[in-house]
Design an enzyme around this catalytic site. Structure first.
Site, short mmCIF file in Angstrom:
data_model
loop_
_atom_site.label_atom_id
_atom_site.label_comp_id
_atom_site.label_asym_id
_atom_site.label_seq_id
_atom_site.Cartn_x
_atom_site.Cartn_y
_atom_site.Cartn_z
N LYS A 167 64.93 27.93 60.95
CA LYS A 167 63.47 28.04 60.82
C LYS A 167 62.97 27.28 59.58
CE LYS A 167 59.30 29.48 61.85
NZ LYS A 167 58.51 29.74 60.71
N GLU A 174 57.70 20.52 60.22
CA GLU A 174 56.26 20.82 60.43
C GLU A 174 55.41 20.20 59.31
OE1 GLU A 174 55.48 25.04 61.61
OE2 GLU A 174 54.29 25.07 59.79
O1 LIG Z 1 56.44 28.02 63.05
C1 LIG Z 1 55.46 28.64 62.69
O2 LIG Z 1 54.88 29.49 63.38
C2 LIG Z 1 54.93 28.32 61.32
O3 LIG Z 1 55.86 27.49 60.69
C3 LIG Z 1 54.76 29.53 60.44
O4 LIG Z 1 55.92 30.27 60.46
C4 LIG Z 1 54.47 29.14 58.98
O5 LIG Z 1 55.21 29.90 58.13
C5 LIG Z 1 53.15 29.42 58.42
O6 LIG Z 1 52.21 29.50 59.42
C6 LIG Z 1 52.72 28.38 57.39
O7 LIG Z 1 53.69 28.04 56.49
P1 LIG Z 1 53.29 27.27 55.15
O8 LIG Z 1 52.40 28.21 54.38
O9 LIG Z 1 54.55 27.01 54.41
O10 LIG Z 1 52.56 26.05 55.56
#
Ligand SMILES: O=C(O)[C@H](O)[C@@H](O)[C@H](O)[C@H](O)COP(=O)(O)O
Length: 299
Positions: A167, A174
């Site tokens: 993850k 991401e």
């Molecule tokens: O896969 C997901 O659904 C996203 O990655 C989620 O898990 C993420 O943690 C936050 O929405 C934002 O993360 P940041 O604050 O680090 O941008």
């Protein structure tokens, strides 16, 4: 199958709904009396069959997760299992697994992706831990993951910690993807040659090489606010990007894109950049180049 779910915030509450829709009987606990099914963690544990309980923990990573896991170590019985689904650091998993194993309690770590859309679309799941436990928990994972082939929304990624490691890398990617779309957006906006920027991004959403769900979400955001005038350029981060870069340094793996995307978020929070003031000052020192007085915006 009946499971416990601790943490009914934005993610947990939606997961409870999806699990129930998928035929899993869920007893939820949250400190917020408006959303909880039971009055305490102990009541939640009592509502499940001893020795075969599954308790999914979905609370903020760090101290809150540590607190819930250690409380469960004292409440659960041998044969029970804790599934930790928060955005935890993968190194926390070994600690959690060890603390629970001392009481004969099993442990699985799960990276959960999908955000608020997971309720409708299903959640992408990356699981770490013992294969026999994963097998027993499959009905829960099947109810949460997207419809379709299991291996297109679920993986048993490896031993304890592998779920959260996967993850973490997912989130690093991401960061990089979002940054690339955002930079493309800015460049399209920078000249008046492309007169329909939202339309151009929307056109990219089918057939092109760069079509993706993140692009769809950018199109949606621009449909709601075409120039993004309503929101500031301040971007937070929750830790996974930093952990990804830490890991890259540890393993000497070059991550120029993901690192730059992380640092761009830090830049977004600086009203003025001390480093760039220093660069301007140095140019002035060695070359007599002009500097702008503080607070003066470019023409
Ligand atoms: O896969 C997901 O659904 C996203 O990655 C989620 O898990 C993420 O943690 C936050 O929405 C934002 O993360 P940041 O604050 O680090 O941008």
């Amino acid at each position: 199958m009946r499971i416990g779910l601790v943490g009914l915030g934005k993610m947990g509450a939606n997961m409870r709904t999806r699990l129930r829709a998928g035929g899993i009987d869920v007893v939820g606990y949250d400190r917020n009396p408006e959303v909880t099914d039971v009055g305490s963690l102990a009541e939640l544990v009592d509502a499940l069959p001893a020795g075969e309980r599954f308790v999914w923990v979905m609370v903020p990573a760090g101290d809150i997760t540590h607190g819930v896991v250690s409380a469960l170590a004292g409440l659960l019985a041998p044969g029970d299992t804790v599934i930790e689904g928060g955005n935890s650091h993968y190194q926390d998993d070994a600690r959690h697994a060890q603390a629970l194993a001392e009481h004969g309690i099993g442990y699985l770590d799960v990276g959960v992706s999908g955000g608020v859309w997971g309720l409708e679309n299903g959640y992408g799941l990356m699981v770490g831990g013992d294969a026999a436990l994963v097998e027993r928990a499959l009905p829960v994972f099947d109810a949460l993951r997207p419809e379709g082939p299991r291996d297109e929304g679920f993986v048993h990624a490896g031993a304890v910690g592998a779920g959260h490691y996967a993850k973490m890398v997912h989130n690093g990617i991401e960061y990089g993807l979002m940054q690339a779309y955002a930079e493309g957006f800015e460049l399209l906006e920078a000249k008046d040659i492309v007169t329909d920027v939202p339309g151009t991004l929307k056109a990219w959403s089918r057939g092109t090489v760069v079509r993706s769900w993140l692009l769809d979400l950018l199109v949606k955001a621009l449909e709601e606010d075409p120039s993004l005038d309503e929101i500031s350029d301040w971007v937070e981060d929750s830790g996974e990007g930093r952990w990804t870069v830490d890991e890259a340094i540890d393993s000497a793996v070059p991550l120029p894109v993901i690192s730059a995307a992380l640092f761009a978020r830090f830049s977004s929070r600086q009203g003025a950049s001390p480093a760039m003031k220093a660069v301007a000052a140095l140019r002035h020192q060695f070359g007599g180049h002009a500097v702008r007085p503080a607070g003066q915006s470019p023409e």
